[in-house]
Motif scaffolding. Structure first.
Motif, PDB file in Angstrom:
ATOM      1  N   THR A 195       2.765   1.552  -3.346  1.00  0.00           N
ATOM      2  CA  THR A 195       1.807   1.858  -4.408  1.00  0.00           C
ATOM      3  C   THR A 195       1.407   3.327  -4.339  1.00  0.00           C
ATOM      4  O   THR A 195       1.200   3.981  -5.364  1.00  0.00           O
ATOM      5  CB  THR A 195       0.561   0.967  -4.290  1.00  0.00           C
ATOM      6  OG1 THR A 195       0.945  -0.409  -4.394  1.00  0.00           O
ATOM      7  CG2 THR A 195      -0.441   1.280  -5.393  1.00  0.00           C
TER       8      THR A 195
ATOM      9  N   GLU B 258       3.488  -5.781  -8.964  1.00  0.00           N
ATOM     10  CA  GLU B 258       2.868  -4.473  -9.163  1.00  0.00           C
ATOM     11  C   GLU B 258       3.866  -3.325  -9.079  1.00  0.00           C
ATOM     12  O   GLU B 258       3.590  -2.214  -9.524  1.00  0.00           O
ATOM     13  CB  GLU B 258       1.775  -4.239  -8.112  1.00  0.00           C
ATOM     14  CG  GLU B 258       0.690  -5.300  -8.078  1.00  0.00           C
ATOM     15  CD  GLU B 258       0.983  -6.385  -7.044  1.00  0.00           C
ATOM     16  OE1 GLU B 258       2.167  -6.806  -6.964  1.00  0.00           O
ATOM     17  OE2 GLU B 258       0.057  -6.796  -6.340  1.00  0.00           O
ATOM     18  N   LEU B 259       5.050  -3.593  -8.501  1.00  0.00           N
ATOM     19  CA  LEU B 259       6.014  -2.521  -8.254  1.00  0.00           C
ATOM     20  C   LEU B 259       7.275  -2.631  -9.099  1.00  0.00           C
ATOM     21  O   LEU B 259       8.147  -1.761  -9.016  1.00  0.00           O
ATOM     22  CB  LEU B 259       6.413  -2.506  -6.769  1.00  0.00           C
ATOM     23  CG  LEU B 259       5.276  -2.372  -5.757  1.00  0.00           C
ATOM     24  CD1 LEU B 259       5.826  -2.483  -4.345  1.00  0.00           C
ATOM     25  CD2 LEU B 259       4.538  -1.056  -5.934  1.00  0.00           C
TER      26      LEU B 259
ATOM     27  N   GLU C  62       0.827  -1.209   0.000  1.00  0.00           N
ATOM     28  CA  GLU C  62       0.000   0.000   0.000  1.00  0.00           C
ATOM     29  C   GLU C  62       0.862   1.260   0.000  1.00  0.00           C
ATOM     30  O   GLU C  62       0.603   2.212  -0.738  1.00  0.00           O
ATOM     31  CB  GLU C  62      -0.915  -0.004   1.224  1.00  0.00           C
ATOM     32  CG  GLU C  62      -1.776   1.249   1.351  1.00  0.00           C
ATOM     33  CD  GLU C  62      -2.584   1.277   2.633  1.00  0.00           C
ATOM     34  OE1 GLU C  62      -3.278   2.284   2.866  1.00  0.00           O
ATOM     35  OE2 GLU C  62      -2.505   0.301   3.408  1.00  0.00           O
TER      36      GLU C  62
ATOM     37  N   LYS D 159       4.102   5.180  -5.935  1.00  0.00           N
ATOM     38  CA  LYS D 159       4.014   4.979  -7.381  1.00  0.00           C
ATOM     39  C   LYS D 159       2.934   5.867  -7.991  1.00  0.00           C
ATOM     40  O   LYS D 159       3.084   6.372  -9.110  1.00  0.00           O
ATOM     41  CB  LYS D 159       3.727   3.508  -7.676  1.00  0.00           C
ATOM     42  CG  LYS D 159       3.658   3.168  -9.153  1.00  0.00           C
ATOM     43  CD  LYS D 159       3.398   1.689  -9.362  1.00  0.00           C
ATOM     44  CE  LYS D 159       3.309   1.343 -10.837  1.00  0.00           C
ATOM     45  NZ  LYS D 159       3.059  -0.110 -11.051  1.00  0.00           N
TER      46      LYS D 159
END
Length: 476
Positions: free
Chosen positions: A382, A448-449, A379, A385
């Motif tokens: 993200t 996702e990263l 979290e 990001k």
């Protein structure tokens, strides 16, 4: 515009380098129209907001004001506007925060006075004015026009541009004002106390691209400023025509040359120019467990492991001034900041690429630094990001071994017999290949990263120089 002097004043404001943020509630609405209706408004007005409702004002100030229409509230609005202007402006340009709160005529008769309070805040000056109007003398529109006149006059004075006019005040109207100027030491103390978010020392000379918006942010300790830091800036400038593999960025090949102590270097660049800023954080915190949502903490490990959850004291005013002198001698613009966490840096410098060491990258993606909570880590990163920030991971000497990401150079060395084919392939698909091949060693980065992390090849820049070793040799 009703009066010729208004157009003259607005033109003078737009011709000045000052950029401003305006927060107005309860009046002076025409002043915003005057400012943005003249060509050149984008040079001056960064943001204008009307926090008219109770909840809007509370959210703006971050608290419930003692009185919504008061000189103190106008002063607090101006300070919030000033900090906002610092974040939105181009570093090195003068900024201005404007706050206004009024209680003017309404559809129903008021028991209290018709009054307004306005304030302007610059780097070294705070000005506050209170005007009490004669009730029944003017319509609401006329009161708004008068308050707009006085607000425009205040901006003219804060921008230090010429402007001569006499507002339509009568003998029965009461006007009071106060002014306070701050010394450099007082400004820095305000920074330490968290009242302002950063202070800029524009020491750089020469021609720069002031419209540059993208930055590379390098964590590093500037105690002292040494050859490695200066060489880094030189390389960043000379390589301004290349590509880092991040869409829209120009080449800034950088290396993590010293220990991360919450202080960051900013190279700001666009096109063929690379504008350089050094950003020094006055305080930092090493934390093994972080409970605050969307914050990144680090654990400082010593032999006795006694620094867990311990706060390092911020730099003193004299220490900050000593650090600043190094940049003045080198002719480098420096920004003094009090933001210790990556998520705070990401908020101030959205769209930036943070250069970190391989050891720091490992901590960033390890759940144990987030109370062992994988979802919390995801979290927080993200959230970083979402601001458009990325991490350029540089090699570090860890236990005598230089560790660096798995780069294209390694791939070529491992498969040299296929070199001709690889070169042709890369030439045809360089944009895609860069992102695919820039994979980091030994890091379990969530899917996702992964596009947030890019390796910096050792062959591009490496300088094994340590600030701690220099301090040891100098007996510092």
């Amino acid at each position: 515009m009703a009066d010729p002097w208004i157009r003259v004043a607005v033109d003078a404001i737009h011709a000045s380098p000052t950029q401003c943020v305006l927060y107005l509630a309860g009046g002076a609405s025409q002043a915003v129209g005057w400012l943005i209706s003249v060509p050149g408004a984008s040079n001056t007005v960064l943001e204008a907001l009307v926090p008219y409702s109770r909840m809007s004002m509370i959210q703006l100030l971050g608290k419930i004001p003692t009185q919504f229409c008061s000189g103190k509230t106008a002063e607090e609005m101006a300070l919030v506007a000033y900090n906002r202007a610092l974040k939105l402006s181009r570093p090195g340009l003068p900024v201005l925060g404007v706050g206004f709160t009024g209680s003017l005529g309404s559809t129903r008769p008021k028991l209290g006075d018709h009054r307004f309070h306005l304030s302007t805040r610059t780097a070294n000056r705070l000005w506050v004015s209170t005007v009490t109007l004669s009730k029944g003398l003017r319509t609401r529109e006329q009161e708004d026009f008068l308050s707009s006149q006085l607000l425009l006059k205040a901006i003219v004075c804060a921008c230090k541009v010429p402007g001569s006019f006499v507002p339509d005040l009568t003998e029965s109207d009461v006007s009071e004002e106060s002014e306070k100027e701050f010394s450099e030491d007082e400004e820095l103390q305000q920074l330490i106390d968290g009242q302002i978010c950063f202070k800029v020392y524009p020491f750089s000379s020469g021609v720069h691209n002031l419209n540059a918006e993208r930055r590379v942010v390098l964590p590093g300790s500037f105690n002292p400023l040494h050859e490695g830091h200066l060489k880094l800036l030189d390389v960043a400038t000379r390589n301004g025509r290349g590509t880092t593999g991040i869409s829209g960025y120009r080449t800034v090949y950088v290396v993590h040359t010293c220990r991360f102590h919450g202080r960051i270097l900013v190279s700001r660049y666009s096109g063929d120019y690379c504008r350089q800023y050094w950003l020094l954080s006055i305080g930092y915190r090493w934390i093994s467990r972080l409970n605050t949502s969307f914050g990144v903490g680090y654990r400082r490990v010593s032999q006795s492991d006694t620094a867990v959850n311990a706060d390092k004291p911020p730099l003193s005013v004299s220490q900050i001034k000593d650090r600043v002198k190094q940049f003045e001698k080198a002719g480098k613009t420096v920004i003094i900041s009090n933001q210790p966490y990556f998520y705070k840096k990401a908020e101030i410098f959205p769209g930036s690429a943070f250069v970190i060491g391989a050891d720091t990258a490992a901590r960033l993606v390890h759940p144990k630094y987030y109370d062992g909570n994988y979802n919390k880590m995801l979290e927080i990163l993200t959230g970083c990001k979402a601001t458009g920030c990325t991490f350029l991971v540089a090699g570090r000497n860890v236990d005598g071994v230089f560790k660096v990401g798995y780069t294209f150079q390694k791939l070529v060395r491992a498969h040299s017999r296929f070199l001709p084919f690889i070169l042709v392939f890369v030439e045809l698909t360089v944009a895609i290949a860069w992102h695919i091949l820039q994979v980091l060693d030994d890091l379990e980065i969530p899917e996702e990263l992964k596009d947030m992390f890019i390796s910096i090849p050792e062959g591009k820049f490496r300088m094994d120089i340590s600030s701690s070793e220099i301090r040891k040799k100098l007996g510092m």
